[in-house]
Design a protein around this motif. Sequence first.
Motif, PDB file in Angstrom:
ATOM      1  N   SER A  74      -5.403  16.233  37.341  1.00  0.00           N
ATOM      2  CA  SER A  74      -5.126  14.819  36.460  1.00  0.00           C
ATOM      3  C   SER A  74      -3.874  14.420  38.293  1.00  0.00           C
ATOM      4  CB  SER A  74      -3.962  15.130  35.659  1.00  0.00           C
ATOM      5  OG  SER A  74      -3.950  15.552  34.188  1.00  0.00           O
ATOM      6  N   PHE A  75      -4.214  12.925  38.098  1.00  0.00           N
ATOM      7  CA  PHE A  75      -3.301  12.436  39.250  1.00  0.00           C
ATOM      8  C   PHE A  75      -2.439  11.251  38.352  1.00  0.00           C
ATOM      9  CE2 PHE A  75      -7.405  13.315  41.257  1.00  0.00           C
ATOM     10  CZ  PHE A  75      -6.438  13.634  42.934  1.00  0.00           C
ATOM     11  N   PHE A  76      -0.805  11.244  38.983  1.00  0.00           N
ATOM     12  CA  PHE A  76       0.043  10.733  37.902  1.00  0.00           C
ATOM     13  C   PHE A  76       1.090  10.266  39.518  1.00  0.00           C
ATOM     14  CE2 PHE A  76       2.592  14.748  38.346  1.00  0.00           C
ATOM     15  CZ  PHE A  76       3.404  14.883  37.963  1.00  0.00           C
ATOM     16  N   SER A  77       1.748   9.083  39.448  1.00  0.00           N
ATOM     17  CA  SER A  77       2.632   8.796  40.421  1.00  0.00           C
ATOM     18  C   SER A  77       4.031   8.491  39.911  1.00  0.00           C
ATOM     19  CB  SER A  77       2.526   7.521  40.862  1.00  0.00           C
ATOM     20  OG  SER A  77       1.992   6.446  40.502  1.00  0.00           O
ATOM     21  N   ILE A  78       4.219   9.401  40.364  1.00  0.00           N
ATOM     22  CA  ILE A  78       6.019   9.148  40.336  1.00  0.00           C
ATOM     23  C   ILE A  78       7.368   7.842  41.195  1.00  0.00           C
ATOM     24  CG2 ILE A  78       6.131  11.048  39.362  1.00  0.00           C
ATOM     25  CD1 ILE A  78       8.249  11.876  41.574  1.00  0.00           C
ATOM     26  N   GLN A  79       8.119   7.129  40.845  1.00  0.00           N
ATOM     27  CA  GLN A  79       8.509   6.348  41.664  1.00  0.00           C
ATOM     28  C   GLN A  79      10.157   6.633  41.217  1.00  0.00           C
ATOM     29  OE1 GLN A  79       8.338   1.391  40.799  1.00  0.00           O
ATOM     30  NE2 GLN A  79      10.261   2.265  40.017  1.00  0.00           N
ATOM     31  N   ASP A  83      10.210   3.852  47.063  1.00  0.00           N
ATOM     32  CA  ASP A  83       9.027   3.803  46.802  1.00  0.00           C
ATOM     33  C   ASP A  83       8.490   4.966  46.073  1.00  0.00           C
ATOM     34  OD1 ASP A  83       5.853   2.436  47.088  1.00  0.00           O
ATOM     35  OD2 ASP A  83       6.391   3.352  49.603  1.00  0.00           O
ATOM     36  N   LYS A  84       7.385   4.502  45.489  1.00  0.00           N
ATOM     37  CA  LYS A  84       5.913   4.964  44.733  1.00  0.00           C
ATOM     38  C   LYS A  84       5.480   6.339  45.301  1.00  0.00           C
ATOM     39  CE  LYS A  84       4.913   1.905  41.085  1.00  0.00           C
ATOM     40  NZ  LYS A  84       4.949   0.235  41.864  1.00  0.00           N
TER      41      LYS A  84
END
Length: 494
Positions: A74-79, A83-84
């Motif tokens: 999977s892909f996810f982004s964190i902030q 920045d993210k």
Amino acid sequence: MRTLSDQELVRREKAENIRNLGIDPFGQKFERKDYARDIKEKYKDINHDAFETMDDTATVAGRIMFIRKMGKASFFSIQDKTDKIQIYISINDIGEDDYSLFKTADIGDIVGVYGKIMKTQTGEVTIKCLKYTHLVKALRPLPEKFHGLTDIEERYRRRYVDLIMNEESRKVAFMRPKIIRAIQKFLDKKGFVEVETPILTTLLTGASARPFTTHHNTQDLDMYLRIALELNLKRLLVGGMEKVYEIGRTFRNEGMDPQHNPEFTMMEVYEAYSDLDGMMDLTEEMYQTIARDVCGKMVFNYLGHEVNLDGKWKRISMVDAIKEKTGIDFNKEMTVDEALSLALEHQIEVQEHEHTVGHIINLFFEKYVEETLIEPTFLYGHPVEISPLTKRNPEDPRFVDRFELFISGHECANAYTELNDPIDQLKRFEEQLKEKALGNDEANDIDMDFIESLEYGMPPAGGIGYGIDRLCMLFTESESIRDVILFPTMKERK
């Protein structure tokens, strides 16, 4: 008790399941070593293939803002605060147990990630997760949309959500303290000393404003929250501190609009042996220093106007500015009746306590001139009636040595050649009491201790007050004072 939504019920169930795994759903300390912006900046110019021979790692933490779950990878982004950054996570890299834990994650959860830095085929700097750490389960879902005019009141009420969802709000929030640090650095280099003075006071002095009142129980004493910083700072000039400033919260029990908040931040600066011209030079240099050092530019879009802070700023007297717009020359001597007649002719309403030539001059300025001062302008030469704490002009005692800085039609600073004559000061205070008796509920009280301090001798001095919130509005190009105050005063929810 409020009714929980289906999403909130599911999230609470997930939190309990995480607890059953022996993991605190609301987290423990996490040793973060890296930030998103630093990683992206460092690796942005390295091509995709070069990462095959690199083994650089990073440890980051932040709030999940995006998830695309795809079975075993999977892909996810964190902030984080900077920045993210995108994360790639796979069951093959972290194992079945941790991947199952990740699959319980929701947008809004806070997690820690250790992994290898890589770049996707599309060129996005990404962290390949090697260790996934759940930190905090968010029990409420983030709103899908939380910016724009329709949500503006909620943005200010729930600033914490606004900061999560709105990149511009985060930018302003982090820029404001940089601006204040730049001001402190600028003044400190010039030999000024930052001080603190009382917020609670028993007298209304230093400005024309309605106060907030409170009560000291032990002394059974009614008190006010300060409306200005002025008189205590001038006492310090008497005491020999010579160059002082204070940045502090100030309170005025007045209306709210895009330029006013009842609780706001002021800075007042006082310099012994200076005067009005010295304050103009100081202000011009300070604004230009902030523009250059913090913002990296001199031209700003402020309240619908493009404003250039570079070069020498315009300086014009109040009466000359009025003459430019109306043809009326208030430099000429005139009676109160003549001034009242001019006001009537120009449909200007004059309150009973404003029946002086000086007040009427100010009313003409407010009607015909104020909104036209777009480029930075020092407007000087105010009537003595509206400036009870300012030294009279030696060439024309009807006016005082005072200026206001206007940018985009709004006042940004107010400065004086300070009045240090205790006899004249007492007379001005007494005139203020007469105005209060005629209905001016913003008039000053008499501060006899301040008069006493002047009798010991205060050196000639220049002084200036800045609205720090308005200053921040300019440099962050914000439309409302509520954009630059993290927790502005709000009306109660209906």
